[in-house]
Motif scaffolding. Structure first.
Motif, PDB file in Angstrom:
ATOM      1  N   GLN A 445       0.993  -1.217  -0.061  1.00  0.00           N
ATOM      2  CA  GLN A 445      -0.065  -0.041   0.026  1.00  0.00           C
ATOM      3  C   GLN A 445       0.801   1.303   0.169  1.00  0.00           C
ATOM      4  O   GLN A 445       0.668   2.351  -0.671  1.00  0.00           O
ATOM      5  CB  GLN A 445      -0.963  -0.127   1.366  1.00  0.00           C
ATOM      6  CG  GLN A 445      -1.874  -1.047   1.253  1.00  0.00           C
ATOM      7  CD  GLN A 445      -2.996  -1.041   2.471  1.00  0.00           C
ATOM      8  OE1 GLN A 445      -2.777  -0.029   3.154  1.00  0.00           O
ATOM      9  NE2 GLN A 445      -3.527  -2.272   2.849  1.00  0.00           N
ATOM     10  N   ALA A 446       1.757   1.371   0.728  1.00  0.00           N
ATOM     11  CA  ALA A 446       2.926   2.239   0.850  1.00  0.00           C
ATOM     12  C   ALA A 446       3.410   2.753  -0.471  1.00  0.00           C
ATOM     13  O   ALA A 446       3.740   3.900  -0.890  1.00  0.00           O
ATOM     14  CB  ALA A 446       3.956   2.145   1.793  1.00  0.00           C
ATOM     15  N   ARG A 447       3.799   1.485  -1.246  1.00  0.00           N
ATOM     16  CA  ARG A 447       4.566   1.723  -2.557  1.00  0.00           C
ATOM     17  C   ARG A 447       3.510   2.350  -3.557  1.00  0.00           C
ATOM     18  O   ARG A 447       3.824   3.146  -4.276  1.00  0.00           O
ATOM     19  CB  ARG A 447       5.126   0.459  -3.076  1.00  0.00           C
ATOM     20  CG  ARG A 447       6.003   0.894  -4.209  1.00  0.00           C
ATOM     21  CD  ARG A 447       7.086  -0.146  -4.775  1.00  0.00           C
ATOM     22  NE  ARG A 447       7.493   0.323  -6.066  1.00  0.00           N
ATOM     23  CZ  ARG A 447       8.263  -0.538  -6.759  1.00  0.00           C
ATOM     24  NH1 ARG A 447       8.388  -1.785  -6.451  1.00  0.00           N
ATOM     25  NH2 ARG A 447       8.652   0.177  -7.883  1.00  0.00           N
ATOM     26  N   LEU A 448       2.569   1.661  -3.431  1.00  0.00           N
ATOM     27  CA  LEU A 448       1.372   2.210  -4.516  1.00  0.00           C
ATOM     28  C   LEU A 448       0.761   3.804  -4.356  1.00  0.00           C
ATOM     29  O   LEU A 448       0.854   4.277  -5.102  1.00  0.00           O
ATOM     30  CB  LEU A 448      -0.020   1.194  -3.992  1.00  0.00           C
ATOM     31  CG  LEU A 448      -1.133   1.761  -5.196  1.00  0.00           C
ATOM     32  CD1 LEU A 448      -0.881   1.495  -6.581  1.00  0.00           C
ATOM     33  CD2 LEU A 448      -2.505   0.859  -4.549  1.00  0.00           C
ATOM     34  N   LEU A 449       0.701   3.933  -2.918  1.00  0.00           N
ATOM     35  CA  LEU A 449       0.379   5.458  -2.828  1.00  0.00           C
ATOM     36  C   LEU A 449       1.661   6.410  -3.337  1.00  0.00           C
ATOM     37  O   LEU A 449       1.453   7.373  -3.953  1.00  0.00           O
ATOM     38  CB  LEU A 449       0.499   5.667  -1.044  1.00  0.00           C
ATOM     39  CG  LEU A 449       0.388   7.042  -0.641  1.00  0.00           C
ATOM     40  CD1 LEU A 449      -0.938   7.635  -1.230  1.00  0.00           C
ATOM     41  CD2 LEU A 449       0.534   7.208   0.729  1.00  0.00           C
ATOM     42  N   ARG A 450       2.924   5.833  -3.163  1.00  0.00           N
ATOM     43  CA  ARG A 450       3.892   6.649  -3.776  1.00  0.00           C
ATOM     44  C   ARG A 450       4.032   6.835  -5.210  1.00  0.00           C
ATOM     45  O   ARG A 450       4.112   7.957  -5.775  1.00  0.00           O
ATOM     46  CB  ARG A 450       5.396   6.143  -3.273  1.00  0.00           C
ATOM     47  CG  ARG A 450       6.537   7.014  -3.829  1.00  0.00           C
ATOM     48  CD  ARG A 450       7.742   6.618  -2.769  1.00  0.00           C
ATOM     49  NE  ARG A 450       8.219   5.362  -3.252  1.00  0.00           N
ATOM     50  CZ  ARG A 450       8.037   4.325  -2.459  1.00  0.00           C
ATOM     51  NH1 ARG A 450       7.627   4.509  -1.201  1.00  0.00           N
ATOM     52  NH2 ARG A 450       8.451   3.025  -2.972  1.00  0.00           N
ATOM     53  N   VAL A 451       3.701   5.714  -5.886  1.00  0.00           N
ATOM     54  CA  VAL A 451       3.398   5.700  -7.265  1.00  0.00           C
ATOM     55  C   VAL A 451       2.090   6.550  -7.824  1.00  0.00           C
ATOM     56  O   VAL A 451       2.347   7.514  -8.700  1.00  0.00           O
ATOM     57  CB  VAL A 451       3.149   4.452  -7.917  1.00  0.00           C
ATOM     58  CG1 VAL A 451       2.611   4.408  -9.152  1.00  0.00           C
ATOM     59  CG2 VAL A 451       4.529   3.630  -7.717  1.00  0.00           C
ATOM     60  N   LEU A 452       1.044   6.500  -7.024  1.00  0.00           N
ATOM     61  CA  LEU A 452      -0.031   7.514  -7.452  1.00  0.00           C
ATOM     62  C   LEU A 452       0.169   8.802  -7.193  1.00  0.00           C
ATOM     63  O   LEU A 452      -0.182   9.755  -7.870  1.00  0.00           O
ATOM     64  CB  LEU A 452      -1.273   6.987  -6.541  1.00  0.00           C
ATOM     65  CG  LEU A 452      -1.789   5.412  -6.837  1.00  0.00           C
ATOM     66  CD1 LEU A 452      -3.027   5.061  -5.656  1.00  0.00           C
ATOM     67  CD2 LEU A 452      -2.064   5.308  -8.261  1.00  0.00           C
TER      68      LEU A 452
END
Length: 635
Positions: A445-452
């Motif tokens: 979730q943390a990496r997805l947030l950064r990508v978004l």
């Protein structure tokens, strides 16, 4: 009037030297000399260059569906494939032993089916010209499939006209396939070795495309009111005729491409325009006169027309409550079968389709969250681009990161040598759908947030970050707000996903069961007037449907499969055994208010007693009721 093109060589093609000159000028000056290339090829070369492709290079991270992803795509497009296969076999008969293959791709550029010469198919497979591969221009440069999708018209790409030099051994002719609702469904293609070019390949694939569109129209609207159009009376009833589906008021419910071209109509006319707006005739007048007749006032001048079909509208096949289906306009409209709560959510979704606002879909399993997400994509400005669905609950935790973000070759044990682009990059220009996002591990979730936030992704194993551009839709049957409060879902990611939250109602709360059943039966058996027996309709209306729309659709799919060819009514005998047991529990535990339900319950109990050879205790156990209840119902 549409006529069959005689040869693919209607325009003189540049020779090899001219193509090399044009390519060099493109790379050095940004444009080839005027007149050297066909306008469509030149425009495609420019787009290929803008995508960052190099003529002598290989496109990195080209998407290729796994076997499971290909099967899923084929299942989602099963109606298109069912109508396309006979046409593909017809084309194959025309090119048999010519060293060529005929292929079908979807509107997102994925090859779904291939048929043809085995020897050439093996050679084509070396450049990934096989089912599962994606042939959009952004990945493969100028090619007949991708360029026909981009241009929206039939065309041929021969030899060195391919942007990537490694594809220069091919000669390919392709035509877009349009559905009767005006939507682009895919591309039909003939490909072969350029040394064995088929002179009439473009004409053949165009004719086959018209045949396929004709069949798709008849499958959708064959039981309704249809207006056939042609420049000559002899052309009516042939595959080169124009076709309009109408309701009794003259609204255009469907059209094939020939009709749109004859009448100079945009695809948006389907579902919105009236017949008297495009010709000096009304439905009533056409019916009174009957037979082939000349009509005036069309964009093409005088045309010959014939009105066929019953007075019932094309979408109004008999259904339990005699519900008339809404005229199909776009994918979201087709989801609206009369429930006020769902209609409100559809209206809210429409307001943000052209805005950079993510959607968050909440609702029980089986309510149709992925179907709703795809309808939003198909009804929005990105409809012609990819729709990429990722089920976060179905992937092992160890593979989610690689599946989403992609990886370089050799990034981890078991990685493919050529690497993979990742689902986020596959969604470029289109829509990314993250299903069951509530099951994503916190670390991811943390990496997805950064990508978004950054709108960039860096593949596993390193490499330059890649810019991302997609519409985002997420969904979960879990209440994400509660997961945030429990510390099981990141609050910052929740608010990043929740641009607009839409809650899809469960089937038991919807008021449109009859209309939904009508739509599903129409989709499962186009042109066949199927109904539910009164007892079955009563039982369905009283059932809680724990599996929601997914369960209902599967029940109807099974029932349709069990019908004999001459049967048009779904009876108890056509229902799955597990559903019959659930319905028995339902009627055993509640008052039987109608004769139909009493009949259904009696039939089920008597059948179970026969199966158990008269053993009441065993029959009650199998039905899930007490022996006293069974005795009482039997009395």
């Amino acid at each position: 009037m549409w006529t069959l093109p005689l040869a693919a060589a209607a325009r003189p093609r540049p020779d090899g030297r001219s193509l090399r000159q044009a390519r060099r000028a493109l790379l050095e000056a940004g444009a080839p000399p005027s007149g050297l290339l066909d306008a469509a090829v030149e425009a495609s070369w420019q787009r290929s260059l803008a995508h960052g492709l190099e003529p002598q290079g290989r496109s990195a991270g080209v998407p290729h569906a796994s076997a499971a992803q290909l099967r899923r795509a084929q299942e989602q497009r099963r109606q298109l494939l069912a109508q396309a296969r006979p046409v593909m076999e017809f084309v194959h008969d025309q090119i048999r032993d010519a060293g060529q293959i005929v292929m079908l791709a979807d509107a997102e550029g994925m090859l779904l089916e291939a048929l043809g010469d085995t020897g050439f198919a093996d050679k084509a497979a070396r450049v990934a010209l096989r089912p599962g591969a994606n042939w959009l221009e952004q990945w493969r440069g100028t090619n007949a499939i991708g360029t026909a999708l981009a241009e929206g018209r039939p065309l041929m790409v021969h030899g060195g006209e391919h942007f990537l030099e490694r594809n220069g051994f091919l000669t390919c002719a392709a035509t877009p396939i349009w559905g009767p609702d005006g939507r682009l469904l895919g591309v039909l293609d003939i490909s072969g070795d350029q040394r064995g070019e088929h002179r009439h390949a473009l004409g053949l694939v165009r004719a086959a495309g018209r045949m396929l569109e004709h069949q798709l129209f008849e499958a959708r609207h064959g039981a309704g009111l249809r207006l056939r159009l042609h420049g000559r009376p002899e052309g009516l009833g042939t595959v080169v005729e124009g076709l309009l589906a109408l309701d009794e008021d003259g609204r255009i419910l469907g059209a094939n491409r020939t009709a749109l071209e004859l009448l100079r109509l945009p695809a948006s006319a389907v579902g919105q325009w009236q017949l008297d707006a495009v010709m000096e005739q009304a439905v009533a007048a056409l019916r009174r006169r009957g037979g082939p007749q000349a009509v005036e006032g069309t964009a093409a001048g005088t045309l010959w027309a014939r009105l066929d079909g019953a007075r019932r509208g094309p979408s109004a096949a008999p259904v339990p409550a005699q519900v008339k289906l809404p005229a199909p306009r776009d994918a979201l409209q087709q989801l609206d079968s009369g429930d006020a709560a769902l209609a409100q959510q559809i209206a809210r979704a429409r307001r943000v389709l052209d805005k950079p606002i993510p959607l968050l879909l909440q609702g029980e399993s089986g309510v149709g969250k992925e179907l709703f997400a795809r309808a939003c994509h198909d009804s929005g400005p990105r409809a012609a681009r990819p729709f990429v669905a990722v089920n976060c609950a179905a992937l092992p935790e160890s593979l989610i990161e690689a599946e989403l973000f992609g990886y370089r070759g050799g990034a981890f044990t078991g990685a493919r040598r050529e690497g993979a682009p990742g689902r986020l990059r596959e969604a470029a220009g289109g829509t990314l759908f993250l299903d069951e996002i509530g099951d994503m591990p916190l670390a991811l979730q943390a990496r997805l947030l950064r990508v978004l936030q950054e709108r960039q992704v860096q593949p596993l194993g390193g490499g330059a970050p890649v810019d991302l551009d997609f519409a985002l839709i997420a969904a979960s049957h879990r209440p994400l707000r509660e997961l945030v409060q429990q510390g099981r879902f990141r609050e910052d990611l929740y608010y990043r996903l929740n641009g607009l939250m839409l809650r899809l109602p469960p089937l038991r709360e919807r008021s449109d069961l009859a209309g939904l059943i009508a739509q599903l039966l129409h989709d499962l058996a186009p042109g066949r007037p199927l109904t539910l027996a009164p007892a079955v309709a009563q039982a369905f209306a009283a059932h809680a449907w724990p599996g929601n729309v997914r369960q209902l659709a599967q029940v109807l799919r099974t029932a349709v499969a069990l019908l004999d060819d001459d049967e048009t009514q779904i009876e108890q005998a056509h229902l799955p055994e597990d559903l019959l047991d659930d319905l028995m529990l339902q009627v055993a535990s509640a008052p039987l208010e109608t004769e139909d339900l009493r009949t259904l319950a009696s039939q089920r109990m008597e059948q179970m007693l026969r199966d158990c050879h008269g053993n009441v205790s065993e029959a009650a156990r199998r039905l899930g009721v007490s022996r006293n209840t069974l005795y009482r119902r039997l009395r």
